[in-house]
Every structure is written in structure tokens, then in C-alpha cells.
Design a protein around this motif. Sequence first.
Motif, mmCIF file in Angstrom:
data_model
loop_
_atom_site.group_PDB
_atom_site.id
_atom_site.type_symbol
_atom_site.label_atom_id
_atom_site.label_comp_id
_atom_site.label_asym_id
_atom_site.label_seq_id
_atom_site.Cartn_x
_atom_site.Cartn_y
_atom_site.Cartn_z
ATOM 1 N N TYR A 13 -46.347 43.451 -13.707
ATOM 2 C CA TYR A 13 -46.227 43.477 -12.244
ATOM 3 C C TYR A 13 -47.376 42.685 -11.612
ATOM 4 O O TYR A 13 -47.165 41.910 -10.678
ATOM 5 N N GLU A 16 -46.734 39.029 -12.024
ATOM 6 C CA GLU A 16 -45.624 38.613 -11.172
ATOM 7 C C GLU A 16 -46.078 38.495 -9.716
ATOM 8 O O GLU A 16 -45.772 37.506 -9.040
ATOM 9 N N GLN A 17 -46.795 39.470 -9.235
ATOM 10 C CA GLN A 17 -47.282 39.437 -7.856
ATOM 11 C C GLN A 17 -48.267 38.283 -7.652
ATOM 12 O O GLN A 17 -48.215 37.583 -6.642
ATOM 13 N N THR A 18 -49.156 38.086 -8.615
ATOM 14 C CA THR A 18 -50.132 37.000 -8.522
ATOM 15 C C THR A 18 -49.428 35.651 -8.513
ATOM 16 O O THR A 18 -49.765 34.768 -7.725
ATOM 17 N N ALA A 19 -48.417 35.491 -9.359
ATOM 18 C CA ALA A 19 -47.654 34.242 -9.401
ATOM 19 C C ALA A 19 -46.956 33.985 -8.065
ATOM 20 O O ALA A 19 -46.920 32.850 -7.580
ATOM 21 N N LYS A 20 -46.418 35.037 -7.455
ATOM 22 C CA LYS A 20 -45.755 34.874 -6.153
ATOM 23 C C LYS A 20 -46.758 34.439 -5.087
ATOM 24 O O LYS A 20 -46.467 33.549 -4.284
ATOM 25 N N TYR A 21 -47.928 35.056 -5.077
ATOM 26 C CA TYR A 21 -48.950 34.657 -4.110
ATOM 27 C C TYR A 21 -49.390 33.212 -4.342
ATOM 28 O O TYR A 21 -49.588 32.455 -3.388
ATOM 29 N N CYS A 22 -49.527 32.823 -5.598
ATOM 30 C CA CYS A 22 -49.894 31.437 -5.908
ATOM 31 C C CYS A 22 -48.826 30.482 -5.396
ATOM 32 O O CYS A 22 -49.129 29.430 -4.832
ATOM 33 N N ARG A 23 -47.574 30.855 -5.577
ATOM 34 C CA ARG A 23 -46.461 30.010 -5.125
ATOM 35 C C ARG A 23 -46.474 29.873 -3.598
ATOM 36 O O ARG A 23 -46.357 28.774 -3.062
ATOM 37 N N PHE A 24 -46.610 30.999 -2.900
ATOM 38 C CA PHE A 24 -46.662 30.961 -1.430
ATOM 39 C C PHE A 24 -47.853 30.138 -0.951
ATOM 40 O O PHE A 24 -47.736 29.333 -0.023
#
Length: 153
Positions: A13, A16-24
Motif C-alpha cells: 500500500y 502504491e500510494q507513493t507511486a501515485k503521488y510521484c505520478r501526480f
Amino acid sequence: MYKCEHYTDSIFYQFEQTAKYCRFLGVQVFQKLEMPITPDEFYALDVIMLNDNICQRELAKLILKDRSNTGRILDSLEEKGYIERFADTKNNRLVRMMKITNKGKKVTEETSQKLREYISNLPKIFSDEDKNLLKSLIIKFRESLEKEVEMKI
């Protein structure tokens, strides 16, 4: 009494959350710096620059995109004059290969430079030693996952 770890407490988790923040953050930085390409186009160009004459399937595997999304990215890059695509044979099969143009190299290098400058002005969260350790741990974790994940790209 058995205490079950919740998914939100797991390392999966957190990644996944860190990857989403990196993407944004990536999308926002590209918009803020008024980049001429999208983050996905940049990732593809960077991989193509390092792997001249790569085929679409190989590129899709390296950028972790399905072939249709990879095709859309490549259509855009070709339309902008950043790559050239051509037919070739590989293992006795006809495949579409690509190579980066001089214009594509230039935009990739300029984008890389702008990103390096932007990142260098961010607050320092980790020392260089901590960053290297974190990177090596992430690579080790990802490589262990690669052995377990069946990817059909």
C-alpha cells in the motif's frame, strides 16, 4: 488472539500510494514547467534514446504500458517529429522498430535538464547516502516482485 495486518498498513500500500503521488507530481511539474511533452512521452523517449532501434513490444515492457497505450504515445512522438518508425524483421517476424531523431534527443535532453534543475531546488529530505540506500532497496524489492508477476504486454 491473531491480529491481521490491514492492507493500508502494508508495504505494498505504501509503495502504491507513493507511486501515485510521484505520478501526480510528475504531471504537475511538467505542466508547471510548460514542457513540450507529457511525462509518458518523456519516459518513452528516454528509453528509446538508450535503446536505439527498439520495437514497440520491448518499449511497452520497459515503460510498463500495454501495447495500445504505447502505440498512442508513439503516434504522438512521431507526429511531433521526435521519433521515426520503420518496419524490420526480428526472429523472422515483421516488427515496427523506432529510433529517436535529433529533435527527439534535443527535447529529451532539455526536459532532463529542466527536471534536474527543478529537483535540485526541492527541499532535501534524504542525504545522498540515504537516497542510494533507498534506491537499492526499492530495486531489490521490485526485482523480487518481477519474479512473481506474470506480465502480458
